[in-house]
Scaffold this active site. Sequence first.
Site, PDB file in Angstrom:
ATOM      1  N   GLN A  38       6.079  -9.057   2.678  1.00 35.23           N
ATOM      2  CA  GLN A  38       5.505  -8.642   1.393  1.00 35.23           C
ATOM      3  C   GLN A  38       6.530  -8.785   0.264  1.00 35.23           C
ATOM      4  OE1 GLN A  38       4.464  -4.811   2.921  1.00 35.23           O
ATOM      5  NE2 GLN A  38       2.286  -5.303   3.089  1.00 35.23           N
TER       6      GLN A  38
ATOM      7  N   ALA B  73     -16.216   2.784  25.400  1.00 36.95           N
ATOM      8  CA  ALA B  73     -15.860   2.083  24.171  1.00 36.95           C
ATOM      9  C   ALA B  73     -15.166   3.074  23.265  1.00 36.95           C
ATOM     10  CB  ALA B  73     -17.100   1.525  23.500  1.00 36.95           C
ATOM     11  N   GLY B  74     -14.712   2.609  22.160  1.00 35.07           N
ATOM     12  CA  GLY B  74     -13.992   3.495  21.241  1.00 35.07           C
ATOM     13  C   GLY B  74     -12.967   2.667  20.504  1.00 35.07           C
ATOM     14  N   GLU B  75     -12.644   3.103  19.296  1.00 37.30           N
ATOM     15  CA  GLU B  75     -11.795   2.284  18.435  1.00 37.30           C
ATOM     16  C   GLU B  75     -10.461   1.972  19.098  1.00 37.30           C
ATOM     17  OE1 GLU B  75      -9.900   2.440  14.012  1.00 37.30           O
ATOM     18  OE2 GLU B  75     -11.224   4.069  14.644  1.00 37.30           O
TER      19      GLU B  75
ATOM     20  N   CYS C 204       0.826  -1.208   0.000  1.00 34.43           N
ATOM     21  CA  CYS C 204       0.000   0.000   0.000  1.00 34.43           C
ATOM     22  C   CYS C 204       0.861   1.259   0.000  1.00 34.43           C
ATOM     23  CB  CYS C 204      -0.990  -0.006   1.152  1.00 34.43           C
ATOM     24  SG  CYS C 204      -0.250  -0.408   2.711  1.00 34.43           S
ATOM     25  N   ASN C 205       2.129   1.119   0.336  1.00 34.45           N
ATOM     26  CA  ASN C 205       2.975   2.314   0.347  1.00 34.45           C
ATOM     27  C   ASN C 205       3.953   2.415  -0.802  1.00 34.45           C
ATOM     28  OD1 ASN C 205       1.932   3.626   2.525  1.00 34.45           O
ATOM     29  ND2 ASN C 205       3.164   2.470   3.987  1.00 34.45           N
ATOM     30  N   ARG C 206       4.045   1.393  -1.621  1.00 31.27           N
ATOM     31  CA  ARG C 206       5.010   1.482  -2.729  1.00 31.27           C
ATOM     32  C   ARG C 206       4.657   0.553  -3.875  1.00 31.27           C
ATOM     33  NH1 ARG C 206       9.761   1.701  -0.936  1.00 31.27           N
ATOM     34  NH2 ARG C 206       9.120   1.974   1.226  1.00 31.27           N
TER      35      ARG C 206
ATOM     36  N   GLU D   3       8.867  -1.284  10.702  1.00 30.39           N
ATOM     37  CA  GLU D   3       7.673  -2.147  10.817  1.00 30.39           C
ATOM     38  C   GLU D   3       7.986  -3.488  10.152  1.00 30.39           C
ATOM     39  OE1 GLU D   3       5.578  -3.048   8.237  1.00 30.39           O
ATOM     40  OE2 GLU D   3       6.245  -1.790   6.580  1.00 30.39           O
TER      41      GLU D   3
END
Lengths: 422, 272
Positions: free
Chosen positions: A121, A191-193, A51-53, A115
């Site tokens: 990948q 609650a909350g993400e 998704c980044n390259r 990361e």
Amino acid sequence: MSEIILLGLNHTTAPVELRECLAFTTDDTERAVVQLADNPAVEEVVLFSTCNRIEVLLVAKDPGKAVELSKSFLSEFKQVPVNDFNIATYVHCGDEAVGHVFRVAASLDSMMLGEPQILGQIKEAYRTASEKRTSGVILNRLMHRAFFTAKRIRNETGIGDNAVSISYAAVQLGRKIFGTLENKAVLLLGAGEMAELAVEHLVRHHVGRVFVANRTFERGVTLAAKYKGQAIRFEEVKEHLSQVDIIISSTGATDFVIRRDDIKAVRRRRRNRSLFFIDIAVPRDIDPDINRLENAYVYDIDDLQGVIDENIEDRQREAVKAQRIVDEAVIRFRRWHDSLDVVPTIVALRDKVSGIAAVEVDKRIKSMDHLSAADHDAIRNMVNAMVNKILHDPTQFLKKGSCQGDKSIPLDITRKLFKLDP
Amino acid sequence: MQTTFLFTILFYVLSAGGYISYLIVQRKQLHRMASYILLIGFLMHCAWLTLAYSAAGHMPVGNLSETLSFCAWAVAAVFLIFQYKYNIKILGAYAAPMLALLMLAAFILPPKTVADPKLLQKLWLSIHITTIFLGDAAMALACGAGILYLVQERAIKSKKPGYFFKRLPSLELLDNGGYACIVTGFTLLTIGLITGLISAKLYWGRFWSWDVKEVWSALAWIFYAVLLHERLTVGWRGRRSALMAIIGFGVLIFTFLGVNLLLKGHHSQFTL
């Protein structure tokens, strides 16, 4: 001699809208590498798309031509005009391309430095290429060196150490307080993400019971089911304080939900066991004064961010060490790549064989005193002639080349067969 | 015999270097190396003690030099067991330099025998000395674990993890480790005190003579007894327990050295 070329775009050069348009699915990648490799100007190809390259790694005789070709191919394949992505595209050749691949695989070029997903990948992309046989001697070696270097960097530097997201940071802190998170009871307030993400993360680390308290009890029941936990009413929270070890709070309350006195009241019943608060709510739910109590630790969202920032700085420091390892790997790779040239290989081959012959002849001659100097010369000449004749055909073969003009395969085999690389 | 002693010092110093480098660069191999070197040093030390024992015919604790060396031996023994059991790797960076320093001090001090050799041959006294020193060693480690606990707690409470946060183990492990040390140490000290009383009765004719040494020993013992009692009844743990372990060890050091050197109790002859 063939050149290694890399062209592509990444999160620093292209906006997400453009990257989306150019992204390849696994199926796309399979077709694309085959089509690119069919072109006679391209000798080997590997394609990475995350998704980044989006990057194309090529081996070709004529770099200029190969770059143009790849650009027009991308444009056709993805139906995007070349002009739309031309400015965002970078092109690296030779050492630069090699270094770039090493950096990408080691996650030095990632949006989040260090990361760990990127290596997987890249491996996947390489597997596709090797299954379709679009990577050859050079890229096979390059990719294996990239994996090796990435692994080495991960082991020898702290590039992947320390959490750089809120939920990881919470787990890291929890482990420094409790040692292990196993069987620690968790209470989720509100609650909350982000809070839910943190709980999920804790559950993955085998925490014990999970209690969920929500202003609307139904919501709490749904959430609790998700973690196989138990929903409690908001009014029951204070009673449960003596049972839990980690409290994650993310309510919409305008005032503190848990105060210092609440904790002081249950301290005895808790037998002073540690209590860790993760307060994700703004405005805050947990009285920060609780942090001043013994064996109680309160981290609000800014504190967690502070921890993360510090960890990112650590990673950046480690990246400098990692770059040194990359530079070293690039030099080694270049040495190997240069050796694939015909002349050095032939020279090395001759040196090796005539060297062995000379040593053996000298050894024997020393013990043959009955021979004259002229006889010695005759023996030496004979051996030299033999060496020349034996090496004649291999030399011609290497010079002319075979395998559709790709000399790197016989060169590589020769070097391995005669062990020309120490 | 002198060579064995020198080699013991050398290994302890090397091991201290290994543990400290482990603290700085965090390589597992360094830790493994340092612990093996420490183990070799300890075995050397055992060998030296045996040689010294057979040469003198009694335990080699007749002067300050020998006492410090024995002290180092006890710390090494307790630390090796503790490391095996609790795996608080970083504690070596505290224990190994302590050993090295004790041994260097023992090496520098003059080796003249002051204590009455006849007294040192007595069985009860030997038990008394050994258990007391092992107990002191366990308390020294508890103090180390306490110091590490305070450093780590400070890192977490201040919300600025920093240098030590990553390098030190969890609070829970430090707290449990320290507690285990105190329990062991307390048991050994208790045995040591009882055998001490018995020895006093046997060789000096009375159990208790209100000597400063005896008073301070009793104080230290009571201090640890309170600490353990509070932990068991109300769950005193964490910071308070760590602080107590450090203070307690301070009292012990004073009982061991301070009393002998400053107040001249009836044990002074062992540390002259």
